[in-house]
Design an enzyme around this catalytic site. Structure first.
Site, PDB file in Angstrom:
ATOM      1  CE  LYS A  79      -3.176  -2.888  -0.176  1.00  0.00           C
ATOM      2  NZ  LYS A  79      -3.748  -3.204  -1.504  1.00  0.00           N
ATOM      3  CD  GLU A  90      -4.435   6.368   4.026  1.00  0.00           C
ATOM      4  OE1 GLU A  90      -5.660   6.477   4.227  1.00  0.00           O
ATOM      5  OE2 GLU A  90      -3.947   5.642   3.154  1.00  0.00           O
ATOM      6  CG  HIS A 117     -13.508  -3.490   6.048  1.00  0.00           C
ATOM      7  ND1 HIS A 117     -13.580  -2.125   5.865  1.00  0.00           N
ATOM      8  CD2 HIS A 117     -13.009  -3.679   7.283  1.00  0.00           C
ATOM      9  CE1 HIS A 117     -13.128  -1.512   6.946  1.00  0.00           C
ATOM     10  NE2 HIS A 117     -12.779  -2.432   7.828  1.00  0.00           N
ATOM     11  NE  ARG A 148     -11.131  -8.222  -6.266  1.00  0.00           N
ATOM     12  CZ  ARG A 148     -10.776  -7.412  -5.267  1.00  0.00           C
ATOM     13  NH1 ARG A 148      -9.504  -7.297  -4.950  1.00  0.00           N
ATOM     14  NH2 ARG A 148     -11.685  -6.733  -4.586  1.00  0.00           N
TER      15      ARG A 148
END
Ligand code: MV4
Length: 500
Positions: free
Chosen positions: A116, A200, A235, A291
Protein backbone atom coordinates in the site's frame (compact mmCIF):
# COMPACT_ATOMS: atom_id res chain seq x y z
CA UNK A 1 -8.05 -15.40 -29.84
CA UNK A 2 -7.15 -17.70 -26.99
CA UNK A 3 -8.75 -21.11 -27.62
CA UNK A 4 -9.01 -22.48 -24.08
CA UNK A 5 -9.08 -21.07 -20.57
CA UNK A 6 -8.66 -22.79 -17.25
CA UNK A 7 -10.90 -21.11 -14.68
CA UNK A 8 -9.17 -21.26 -11.29
CA UNK A 9 -12.31 -20.47 -9.32
CA UNK A 10 -15.83 -21.63 -8.42
CA UNK A 11 -19.33 -20.28 -7.79
CA UNK A 12 -20.91 -17.38 -9.59
CA UNK A 13 -17.67 -15.92 -10.98
CA UNK A 14 -16.73 -19.27 -12.56
CA UNK A 15 -20.21 -19.32 -14.17
CA UNK A 16 -19.74 -15.72 -15.35
CA UNK A 17 -16.39 -16.55 -16.97
CA UNK A 18 -17.81 -19.70 -18.60
CA UNK A 19 -20.60 -17.61 -20.17
CA UNK A 20 -18.04 -15.19 -21.65
CA UNK A 21 -16.01 -18.14 -22.97
CA UNK A 22 -19.10 -19.63 -24.67
CA UNK A 23 -19.86 -16.40 -26.49
CA UNK A 24 -16.26 -16.06 -27.66
CA UNK A 25 -15.94 -19.70 -28.72
CA UNK A 26 -13.30 -20.36 -26.07
CA UNK A 27 -13.12 -23.81 -24.43
CA UNK A 28 -13.89 -23.41 -20.72
CA UNK A 29 -11.97 -25.73 -18.41
CA UNK A 30 -13.29 -25.89 -14.85
CA UNK A 31 -11.66 -27.17 -11.68
CA UNK A 32 -13.48 -28.33 -8.59
CA UNK A 33 -12.90 -29.43 -5.04
CA UNK A 34 -14.55 -32.49 -3.56
CA UNK A 35 -17.30 -30.23 -2.17
CA UNK A 36 -18.05 -28.94 -5.69
CA UNK A 37 -18.31 -32.21 -7.69
CA UNK A 38 -21.83 -31.41 -8.88
CA UNK A 39 -21.72 -27.63 -8.67
CA UNK A 40 -23.14 -25.57 -11.53
CA UNK A 41 -19.75 -24.44 -12.84
CA UNK A 42 -18.65 -28.07 -13.20
CA UNK A 43 -21.74 -28.93 -15.23
CA UNK A 44 -21.58 -25.75 -17.34
CA UNK A 45 -17.91 -25.98 -18.36
CA UNK A 46 -16.69 -27.96 -21.37
CA UNK A 47 -14.47 -30.04 -19.09
CA UNK A 48 -13.87 -30.21 -15.37
CA UNK A 49 -11.07 -31.62 -13.25
CA UNK A 50 -10.84 -32.35 -9.55
CA UNK A 51 -8.07 -30.51 -7.71
CA UNK A 52 -8.45 -31.79 -4.16
CA UNK A 53 -10.44 -31.82 -0.93
CA UNK A 54 -12.96 -29.17 0.11
CA UNK A 55 -10.64 -26.80 2.03
CA UNK A 56 -9.42 -24.21 -0.47
CA UNK A 57 -5.83 -24.52 0.79
CA UNK A 58 -5.96 -28.11 -0.52
CA UNK A 59 -7.75 -27.37 -3.80
CA UNK A 60 -8.45 -23.91 -5.28
CA UNK A 61 -5.22 -22.51 -3.81
CA UNK A 62 -2.98 -25.38 -4.98
CA UNK A 63 -0.91 -23.75 -7.73
CA UNK A 64 0.84 -27.06 -8.54
CA UNK A 65 -2.44 -28.92 -9.11
CA UNK A 66 -3.99 -26.08 -11.11
CA UNK A 67 -0.98 -25.95 -13.43
CA UNK A 68 -0.97 -29.74 -13.77
CA UNK A 69 -4.64 -29.62 -14.86
CA UNK A 70 -3.85 -26.76 -17.26
CA UNK A 71 -1.10 -28.88 -18.84
CA UNK A 72 -3.22 -32.04 -18.99
CA UNK A 73 -6.23 -30.21 -20.47
CA UNK A 74 -4.14 -28.19 -22.91
CA UNK A 75 -5.28 -24.82 -21.57
CA UNK A 76 -3.72 -21.77 -23.20
CA UNK A 77 -4.70 -19.30 -20.48
CA UNK A 78 -5.71 -19.15 -16.82
CA UNK A 79 -8.44 -16.88 -15.46
CA UNK A 80 -8.20 -16.47 -11.67
CA UNK A 81 -11.61 -14.79 -11.09
CA UNK A 82 -11.58 -12.89 -7.77
CA UNK A 83 -10.44 -14.04 -4.33
CA UNK A 84 -8.36 -17.25 -4.10
CA UNK A 85 -5.21 -16.63 -6.23
CA UNK A 86 -6.43 -13.59 -8.17
CA UNK A 87 -4.07 -11.07 -6.56
CA UNK A 88 -1.16 -13.37 -5.78
CA UNK A 89 1.82 -12.27 -7.85
CA UNK A 90 3.48 -15.67 -7.39
CA UNK A 91 0.53 -17.32 -9.16
CA UNK A 92 0.60 -14.89 -12.09
CA UNK A 93 4.34 -15.55 -12.39
CA UNK A 94 3.93 -19.35 -12.17
CA UNK A 95 1.26 -19.28 -14.88
CA UNK A 96 3.51 -17.32 -17.24
CA UNK A 97 6.54 -19.48 -16.43
CA UNK A 98 4.45 -22.51 -17.42
CA UNK A 99 4.06 -20.87 -20.85
CA UNK A 100 0.41 -19.91 -20.30
CA UNK A 101 -1.34 -16.54 -20.48
CA UNK A 102 -2.42 -15.08 -17.14
CA UNK A 103 -5.77 -13.27 -17.58
CA UNK A 104 -4.85 -10.23 -15.53
CA UNK A 105 -2.09 -7.68 -15.06
CA UNK A 106 1.63 -8.41 -14.97
CA UNK A 107 2.96 -9.97 -11.76
CA UNK A 108 5.00 -6.83 -11.11
CA UNK A 109 1.82 -4.71 -11.11
CA UNK A 110 0.15 -7.06 -8.63
CA UNK A 111 3.17 -6.82 -6.31
CA UNK A 112 3.37 -3.02 -6.55
CA UNK A 113 -0.34 -2.50 -5.81
CA UNK A 114 -0.30 -5.09 -3.02
CA UNK A 115 2.16 -2.94 -1.10
CA UNK A 116 0.00 0.00 0.00
CA UNK A 117 2.87 2.45 0.57
CA UNK A 118 4.44 1.54 -2.78
CA UNK A 119 1.02 2.12 -4.37
CA UNK A 120 0.76 5.52 -2.62
CA UNK A 121 4.26 6.49 -3.83
CA UNK A 122 3.48 5.53 -7.42
CA UNK A 123 0.11 7.27 -7.42
CA UNK A 124 1.44 10.40 -5.83
CA UNK A 125 4.26 10.54 -8.40
CA UNK A 126 1.66 10.17 -11.17
CA UNK A 127 -0.31 13.14 -9.86
CA UNK A 128 -3.16 11.07 -8.41
CA UNK A 129 -4.37 12.59 -5.11
CA UNK A 130 -3.73 10.31 -2.11
CA UNK A 131 -5.10 10.72 1.43
CA UNK A 132 -2.67 12.96 3.38
CA UNK A 133 -0.17 10.77 5.25
CA UNK A 134 3.01 8.72 4.87
CA UNK A 135 4.43 7.56 1.57
CA UNK A 136 6.81 5.20 3.38
CA UNK A 137 6.26 2.99 6.41
CA UNK A 138 7.01 4.61 9.78
CA UNK A 139 9.78 3.01 11.85
CA UNK A 140 8.16 3.12 15.31
CA UNK A 141 5.44 4.59 17.51
CA UNK A 142 7.56 7.67 18.25
CA UNK A 143 7.99 8.52 14.57
CA UNK A 144 4.28 7.82 14.10
CA UNK A 145 3.43 10.35 16.80
CA UNK A 146 5.40 13.07 15.01
CA UNK A 147 3.55 12.31 11.74
CA UNK A 148 0.18 12.23 13.54
CA UNK A 149 0.81 15.63 15.14
CA UNK A 150 1.56 17.03 11.70
CA UNK A 151 -1.57 15.51 10.13
CA UNK A 152 -3.82 16.34 13.09
CA UNK A 153 -5.97 13.78 14.89
CA UNK A 154 -7.85 11.58 14.21
CA UNK A 155 -5.43 9.48 12.20
CA UNK A 156 -5.64 5.98 10.84
CA UNK A 157 -2.81 3.48 11.34
CA UNK A 158 -2.75 1.08 8.38
CA UNK A 159 -0.71 -1.99 7.45
CA UNK A 160 1.51 -1.53 4.39
CA UNK A 161 0.81 -5.16 3.40
CA UNK A 162 -2.88 -4.77 4.26
CA UNK A 163 -6.04 -3.78 2.51
CA UNK A 164 -9.60 -4.66 3.28
CA UNK A 165 -9.40 -3.26 6.80
CA UNK A 166 -7.01 -5.72 8.49
CA UNK A 167 -4.32 -4.20 10.69
CA UNK A 168 -6.14 -0.88 10.73
CA UNK A 169 -6.62 1.32 13.85
CA UNK A 170 -8.33 4.68 14.26
CA UNK A 171 -6.47 6.90 16.71
CA UNK A 172 -8.39 9.84 18.17
CA UNK A 173 -5.62 11.39 20.30
CA UNK A 174 -1.89 11.22 20.99
CA UNK A 175 -2.19 9.17 24.18
CA UNK A 176 -3.84 6.28 22.27
CA UNK A 177 -1.18 6.08 19.59
CA UNK A 178 1.46 3.81 21.18
CA UNK A 179 -1.04 1.07 22.04
CA UNK A 180 -2.85 1.28 18.69
CA UNK A 181 0.50 1.15 16.91
CA UNK A 182 1.59 -2.02 18.73
CA UNK A 183 -1.82 -3.68 18.22
CA UNK A 184 -1.91 -2.89 14.50
CA UNK A 185 1.68 -4.13 14.05
CA UNK A 186 0.88 -7.41 15.81
CA UNK A 187 -2.26 -7.92 13.72
CA UNK A 188 -0.37 -7.13 10.50
CA UNK A 189 2.40 -9.61 11.35
CA UNK A 190 -0.17 -12.32 12.05
CA UNK A 191 -2.26 -11.62 8.95
CA UNK A 192 0.43 -10.76 6.38
CA UNK A 193 3.77 -11.74 7.93
CA UNK A 194 4.76 -8.08 7.65
CA UNK A 195 4.22 -5.55 10.44
CA UNK A 196 5.08 -2.38 8.45
CA UNK A 197 2.67 0.44 9.20
CA UNK A 198 1.91 3.90 7.86
CA UNK A 199 -0.40 6.74 8.83
CA UNK A 200 -3.21 8.55 7.04
CA UNK A 201 -5.46 11.38 8.09
CA UNK A 202 -8.75 9.70 9.12
CA UNK A 203 -11.68 10.89 7.02
CA UNK A 204 -14.83 10.79 9.14
CA UNK A 205 -17.63 9.57 6.87
CA UNK A 206 -16.29 9.25 3.35
CA UNK A 207 -17.96 7.52 0.45
CA UNK A 208 -16.30 4.55 -1.18
CA UNK A 209 -16.37 5.22 -4.90
CA UNK A 210 -14.27 3.21 -7.33
CA UNK A 211 -13.46 3.61 -11.01
CA UNK A 212 -13.34 0.69 -13.44
CA UNK A 213 -10.44 0.77 -15.87
CA UNK A 214 -9.38 -1.35 -18.83
CA UNK A 215 -5.83 -1.36 -20.16
CA UNK A 216 -4.59 -3.30 -23.18
CA UNK A 217 -1.12 -4.62 -24.05
CA UNK A 218 -0.54 -1.65 -26.37
CA UNK A 219 -0.61 1.11 -23.73
CA UNK A 220 -4.26 2.16 -24.22
CA UNK A 221 -6.30 2.77 -21.06
CA UNK A 222 -9.94 3.82 -20.73
CA UNK A 223 -12.15 4.21 -17.68
CA UNK A 224 -15.75 3.03 -17.54
CA UNK A 225 -16.97 5.35 -14.82
CA UNK A 226 -17.65 4.80 -11.17
CA UNK A 227 -19.38 2.39 -8.83
CA UNK A 228 -20.72 3.57 -5.50
CA UNK A 229 -19.98 0.88 -2.89
CA UNK A 230 -20.63 2.75 0.33
CA UNK A 231 -23.11 0.23 1.78
CA UNK A 232 -20.89 -2.35 3.37
CA UNK A 233 -20.51 -4.23 6.62
CA UNK A 234 -17.11 -5.05 8.07
CA UNK A 235 -15.50 -4.28 4.72
CA UNK A 236 -17.85 -6.64 2.87
CA UNK A 237 -19.85 -4.74 0.29
CA UNK A 238 -23.60 -5.39 0.32
CA UNK A 239 -25.09 -3.05 -2.29
CA UNK A 240 -23.33 -1.43 -5.23
CA UNK A 241 -24.55 0.93 -7.89
CA UNK A 242 -23.59 2.82 -11.00
CA UNK A 243 -23.59 5.70 -11.41
CA UNK A 244 -23.04 7.10 -7.89
CA UNK A 245 -25.88 9.40 -6.81
CA UNK A 246 -23.30 12.09 -5.88
CA UNK A 247 -20.91 11.99 -8.81
CA UNK A 248 -21.43 14.87 -11.24
CA UNK A 249 -20.17 14.64 -14.83
CA UNK A 250 -17.30 16.93 -13.80
CA UNK A 251 -16.29 14.77 -10.82
CA UNK A 252 -16.59 11.63 -12.98
CA UNK A 253 -14.26 13.12 -15.52
CA UNK A 254 -11.75 14.20 -12.85
CA UNK A 255 -11.81 10.83 -11.06
CA UNK A 256 -11.80 8.96 -14.35
CA UNK A 257 -8.76 10.88 -15.56
CA UNK A 258 -6.99 10.21 -12.24
CA UNK A 259 -7.79 6.49 -12.53
CA UNK A 260 -6.43 6.38 -16.07
CA UNK A 261 -3.24 8.10 -14.89
CA UNK A 262 -3.04 5.56 -12.06
CA UNK A 263 -3.35 2.64 -14.48
CA UNK A 264 -0.86 4.14 -16.93
CA UNK A 265 1.63 4.73 -14.12
CA UNK A 266 1.84 0.99 -13.50
CA UNK A 267 1.49 -0.14 -17.14
CA UNK A 268 -1.82 -1.73 -16.28
CA UNK A 269 -3.04 -4.63 -18.45
CA UNK A 270 -6.58 -5.97 -18.14
CA UNK A 271 -9.58 -5.00 -16.01
CA UNK A 272 -8.76 -3.15 -12.81
CA UNK A 273 -10.38 -0.95 -10.21
CA UNK A 274 -9.05 2.22 -8.64
CA UNK A 275 -10.70 2.79 -5.25
CA UNK A 276 -11.18 6.30 -3.93
CA UNK A 277 -12.55 7.85 -0.78
CA UNK A 278 -14.74 10.82 -1.61
CA UNK A 279 -15.04 13.40 1.14
CA UNK A 280 -16.69 16.81 0.83
CA UNK A 281 -15.44 17.88 -2.57
CA UNK A 282 -12.17 15.96 -2.61
CA UNK A 283 -11.31 12.46 -3.77
CA UNK A 284 -8.33 10.46 -2.62
CA UNK A 285 -6.72 7.28 -3.94
CA UNK A 286 -7.21 4.39 -1.51
CA UNK A 287 -6.14 1.16 -3.23
CA UNK A 288 -6.00 -0.44 -6.66
CA UNK A 289 -7.57 -3.87 -7.11
CA UNK A 290 -5.85 -5.86 -9.82
CA UNK A 291 -8.73 -8.24 -10.58
CA UNK A 292 -12.28 -8.46 -11.90
CA UNK A 293 -14.52 -7.40 -9.01
CA UNK A 294 -17.69 -8.95 -7.64
CA UNK A 295 -19.61 -5.77 -8.48
CA UNK A 296 -18.44 -5.46 -12.11
CA UNK A 297 -21.97 -6.11 -13.49
CA UNK A 298 -23.34 -2.66 -12.55
CA UNK A 299 -20.68 -1.12 -14.79
CA UNK A 300 -21.58 -3.59 -17.55
CA UNK A 301 -25.26 -2.64 -17.33
CA UNK A 302 -24.71 1.11 -17.68
CA UNK A 303 -21.90 1.00 -20.27
CA UNK A 304 -22.93 -2.05 -22.29
CA UNK A 305 -19.36 -3.41 -22.04
CA UNK A 306 -18.73 -7.10 -21.35
CA UNK A 307 -15.82 -6.80 -18.92
CA UNK A 308 -14.98 -10.50 -18.75
CA UNK A 309 -14.96 -10.76 -22.54
CA UNK A 310 -12.62 -7.75 -22.54
CA UNK A 311 -10.33 -9.46 -20.06
CA UNK A 312 -10.01 -12.40 -22.45
CA UNK A 313 -9.53 -10.19 -25.52
CA UNK A 314 -6.88 -8.12 -23.79
CA UNK A 315 -5.11 -11.27 -22.58
CA UNK A 316 -5.06 -12.45 -26.21
CA UNK A 317 -3.33 -9.21 -27.22
CA UNK A 318 -6.27 -7.46 -28.87
CA UNK A 319 -6.21 -3.68 -28.65
CA UNK A 320 -9.16 -1.87 -27.06
CA UNK A 321 -11.60 -0.89 -29.82
CA UNK A 322 -12.89 2.16 -27.94
CA UNK A 323 -11.37 5.49 -26.98
CA UNK A 324 -12.51 7.43 -23.93
CA UNK A 325 -14.96 9.58 -25.89
CA UNK A 326 -16.80 6.42 -27.04
CA UNK A 327 -17.65 5.38 -23.48
CA UNK A 328 -21.15 6.49 -22.54
CA UNK A 329 -23.46 5.68 -19.66
CA UNK A 330 -27.16 4.84 -19.88
CA UNK A 331 -29.59 4.58 -16.96
CA UNK A 332 -28.90 3.28 -13.48
CA UNK A 333 -27.86 -0.16 -12.20
CA UNK A 334 -28.00 -1.69 -8.71
CA UNK A 335 -26.51 -4.92 -7.39
CA UNK A 336 -27.46 -6.76 -4.20
CA UNK A 337 -25.11 -9.48 -2.99
CA UNK A 338 -27.23 -12.47 -1.98
CA UNK A 339 -25.25 -14.39 0.63
CA UNK A 340 -26.03 -17.39 2.85
CA UNK A 341 -25.92 -15.20 5.94
CA UNK A 342 -28.67 -14.33 8.39
CA UNK A 343 -28.87 -10.52 8.42
CA UNK A 344 -31.00 -10.56 11.58
CA UNK A 345 -28.46 -12.58 13.56
CA UNK A 346 -25.27 -10.63 12.92
CA UNK A 347 -24.88 -12.01 9.39
CA UNK A 348 -24.14 -15.42 10.87
CA UNK A 349 -23.29 -17.86 8.05
CA UNK A 350 -26.13 -20.28 7.33
CA UNK A 351 -25.60 -23.77 5.92
CA UNK A 352 -27.81 -26.47 4.43
CA UNK A 353 -29.35 -27.72 1.22
CA UNK A 354 -30.99 -25.31 -1.21
CA UNK A 355 -34.49 -26.82 -1.22
CA UNK A 356 -36.02 -24.42 -3.70
CA UNK A 357 -34.54 -21.77 -5.98
CA UNK A 358 -36.66 -19.43 -8.06
CA UNK A 359 -34.81 -16.51 -9.61
CA UNK A 360 -36.38 -13.28 -10.84
CA UNK A 361 -36.71 -12.41 -14.51
CA UNK A 362 -38.36 -9.70 -16.57
CA UNK A 363 -37.13 -6.42 -18.02
CA UNK A 364 -33.80 -5.13 -16.73
CA UNK A 365 -33.15 -8.02 -14.34
CA UNK A 366 -29.98 -10.13 -14.23
CA UNK A 367 -29.13 -12.99 -11.89
CA UNK A 368 -25.44 -13.97 -11.71
CA UNK A 369 -25.68 -17.10 -9.61
CA UNK A 370 -23.53 -20.00 -8.59
CA UNK A 371 -26.12 -22.35 -7.09
CA UNK A 372 -28.98 -24.65 -8.09
CA UNK A 373 -31.70 -26.41 -6.10
CA UNK A 374 -30.09 -29.34 -4.32
CA UNK A 375 -26.80 -27.49 -3.78
CA UNK A 376 -25.28 -27.99 -0.32
CA UNK A 377 -24.12 -24.71 1.17
CA UNK A 378 -21.21 -25.37 3.54
CA UNK A 379 -18.64 -23.28 5.35
CA UNK A 380 -15.61 -23.91 3.14
CA UNK A 381 -16.01 -20.92 0.82
CA UNK A 382 -17.28 -17.37 0.92
CA UNK A 383 -21.04 -17.13 1.42
CA UNK A 384 -21.93 -15.44 -1.89
CA UNK A 385 -24.77 -17.43 -3.50
CA UNK A 386 -25.37 -15.03 -6.33
CA UNK A 387 -25.87 -11.42 -7.29
CA UNK A 388 -29.11 -9.77 -8.22
CA UNK A 389 -28.55 -6.92 -10.65
CA UNK A 390 -31.12 -4.55 -12.12
CA UNK A 391 -30.95 -1.82 -14.75
CA UNK A 392 -33.57 0.92 -15.25
CA UNK A 393 -33.77 4.40 -16.78
CA UNK A 394 -33.11 6.20 -13.47
CA UNK A 395 -32.22 5.50 -9.85
CA UNK A 396 -35.79 5.60 -8.50
CA UNK A 397 -36.95 3.12 -11.15
CA UNK A 398 -33.93 0.88 -10.44
CA UNK A 399 -34.83 0.81 -6.73
CA UNK A 400 -38.46 -0.14 -7.53
CA UNK A 401 -37.20 -2.78 -9.93
CA UNK A 402 -34.81 -4.23 -7.34
CA UNK A 403 -37.62 -4.36 -4.76
CA UNK A 404 -39.80 -6.22 -7.28
CA UNK A 405 -36.99 -8.60 -8.25
CA UNK A 406 -36.18 -9.35 -4.60
CA UNK A 407 -39.84 -10.28 -4.08
CA UNK A 408 -39.56 -12.74 -6.98
CA UNK A 409 -36.41 -14.33 -5.56
CA UNK A 410 -37.10 -17.48 -3.55
CA UNK A 411 -34.30 -19.33 -1.85
CA UNK A 412 -35.42 -21.97 0.66
CA UNK A 413 -33.13 -24.10 2.80
CA UNK A 414 -30.66 -21.52 4.08
CA UNK A 415 -31.07 -18.04 5.54
CA UNK A 416 -30.04 -15.33 3.06
CA UNK A 417 -29.33 -11.62 3.03
CA UNK A 418 -32.30 -10.99 0.66
CA UNK A 419 -34.72 -9.70 3.37
CA UNK A 420 -32.11 -7.15 4.44
CA UNK A 421 -31.81 -5.89 0.87
CA UNK A 422 -35.59 -5.65 0.53
CA UNK A 423 -35.59 -3.32 3.55
CA UNK A 424 -32.70 -1.21 2.26
CA UNK A 425 -34.77 -0.53 -0.88
CA UNK A 426 -37.46 1.10 1.34
CA UNK A 427 -35.08 3.04 3.59
CA UNK A 428 -35.39 6.85 3.13
CA UNK A 429 -31.66 7.71 3.32
CA UNK A 430 -30.83 5.04 0.75
CA UNK A 431 -33.65 6.23 -1.47
CA UNK A 432 -32.34 9.80 -1.18
CA UNK A 433 -28.78 8.67 -1.98
CA UNK A 434 -27.51 9.77 1.45
CA UNK A 435 -24.73 7.20 1.72
CA UNK A 436 -21.36 6.84 3.38
CA UNK A 437 -19.21 3.97 4.65
CA UNK A 438 -21.03 4.55 7.98
CA UNK A 439 -24.45 3.83 6.45
CA UNK A 440 -25.07 0.60 8.39
CA UNK A 441 -23.78 2.10 11.67
CA UNK A 442 -26.38 4.79 11.17
CA UNK A 443 -29.15 2.31 10.34
CA UNK A 444 -29.01 -0.50 12.91
CA UNK A 445 -32.79 -0.93 12.51
CA UNK A 446 -32.15 -2.62 9.16
CA UNK A 447 -30.48 -5.48 11.05
CA UNK A 448 -33.41 -6.10 13.42
CA UNK A 449 -36.04 -8.60 12.38
CA UNK A 450 -39.42 -6.86 12.19
CA UNK A 451 -41.45 -10.07 11.65
CA UNK A 452 -42.71 -11.74 14.85
CA UNK A 453 -42.36 -15.52 15.30
CA UNK A 454 -46.17 -15.85 15.24
CA UNK A 455 -46.38 -13.95 11.96
CA UNK A 456 -43.57 -16.02 10.44
CA UNK A 457 -45.21 -19.27 11.50
CA UNK A 458 -48.58 -18.18 10.15
CA UNK A 459 -47.09 -17.23 6.78
CA UNK A 460 -45.09 -20.47 6.57
CA UNK A 461 -48.18 -22.54 7.35
CA UNK A 462 -50.32 -20.66 4.86
CA UNK A 463 -47.66 -21.13 2.17
CA UNK A 464 -47.33 -24.84 2.91
CA UNK A 465 -51.09 -25.35 2.82
CA UNK A 466 -51.47 -23.43 -0.41
CA UNK A 467 -48.73 -25.43 -2.08
CA UNK A 468 -50.16 -28.72 -0.89
CA UNK A 469 -53.62 -27.72 -2.04
CA UNK A 470 -52.29 -26.70 -5.41
CA UNK A 471 -50.50 -30.02 -5.82
CA UNK A 472 -53.62 -31.97 -4.92
CA UNK A 473 -55.63 -30.02 -7.49
CA UNK A 474 -53.08 -30.76 -10.18
CA UNK A 475 -52.90 -34.38 -8.97
CA UNK A 476 -49.13 -34.23 -9.34
CA UNK A 477 -47.16 -36.87 -7.51
CA UNK A 478 -45.79 -35.83 -4.17
CA UNK A 479 -42.17 -34.88 -4.50
CA UNK A 480 -41.14 -35.60 -0.99
CA UNK A 481 -43.27 -37.98 1.00
CA UNK A 482 -42.10 -36.72 4.36
CA UNK A 483 -43.20 -33.16 3.88
CA UNK A 484 -46.32 -33.88 1.85
CA UNK A 485 -47.41 -36.55 4.32
CA UNK A 486 -47.27 -34.08 7.16
CA UNK A 487 -49.24 -31.59 5.13
CA UNK A 488 -51.95 -34.15 4.39
CA UNK A 489 -52.68 -34.22 8.07
CA UNK A 490 -53.20 -30.48 8.04
CA UNK A 491 -55.41 -30.76 5.01
CA UNK A 492 -57.52 -33.44 6.66
CA UNK A 493 -58.07 -31.21 9.66
CA UNK A 494 -58.39 -27.82 8.09
CA UNK A 495 -59.91 -28.33 4.70
CA UNK A 496 -61.53 -31.79 4.70
CA UNK A 497 -63.81 -30.80 1.83
CA UNK A 498 -60.83 -30.25 -0.43
CA UNK A 499 -59.52 -33.80 -0.25
CA UNK A 500 -59.61 -35.04 -3.85
C1 MV4 B 1 -9.92 5.02 5.35
C2 MV4 B 1 -11.10 5.54 5.92
C3 MV4 B 1 -11.07 6.85 6.35
N1 MV4 B 1 -9.95 7.59 6.24
N2 MV4 B 1 -8.82 5.79 5.25
C4 MV4 B 1 -11.34 0.51 5.12
C5 MV4 B 1 -10.74 -0.64 4.39
C6 MV4 B 1 -9.52 -0.16 3.72
N3 MV4 B 1 -9.54 -0.58 2.35
C7 MV4 B 1 -9.56 1.33 3.85
N4 MV4 B 1 -10.67 1.67 4.67
C8 MV4 B 1 -10.88 2.93 5.06
N5 MV4 B 1 -9.83 3.76 4.94
C9 MV4 B 1 -8.86 7.03 5.69
N6 MV4 B 1 -7.75 7.78 5.60
C10 MV4 B 1 -12.20 4.72 6.01
C11 MV4 B 1 -12.09 3.40 5.59
C12 MV4 B 1 -13.27 2.62 5.71
C13 MV4 B 1 -13.92 2.11 4.59
C14 MV4 B 1 -13.44 2.30 3.30
C15 MV4 B 1 -14.09 1.79 2.21
C16 MV4 B 1 -15.26 1.07 2.39
C17 MV4 B 1 -15.75 0.87 3.62
C18 MV4 B 1 -15.09 1.37 4.74
C19 MV4 B 1 -15.61 1.16 6.02
C20 MV4 B 1 -14.97 1.64 7.10
C21 MV4 B 1 -13.79 2.37 6.96
Amino acid sequence: MIRSVLIANRGEIAMRIIRACRELGVRAIAVYSEADRTSPHVLAADEAYGVGPAPSAESYLRVDRLLEVARRAGAEAVHPGYGFLAERAHFARAVEEAGLVFVGPRAETITAMGDKTEARRRMSAAGVPVVPGNLDPVSDAEAALAVARQLGFPVLVKAAAGGGGKGMRVVAEASELPRAFEAAAREAVNAFGDGSLYLEKFLLAPRHIEIQVLGDRHGNVVHLGERECSIQRRHQKLVEEAPSPVVTPELREAMGRAAVRAAQAVGYVGAGTVEFLVHDDGFYFLEMNTRIQVEHPVTEMVTGADLVAWQLRIAAGEPLDVVQEDVTWVGHALECRITSEDPFHGFLPSTGRIELLEVPAGPGVRWDGGITAGFEVGLHYDPLLGKLIVHAPDRAAAIRRMARALEELTILGVATSAPFHRRVMDEPDFRAGRLSVRYLDEHPELLRDDVSDEEARAVALAAALLEDDDRARRRTPRLREGGAGRLSAWRAMVWPWRIP
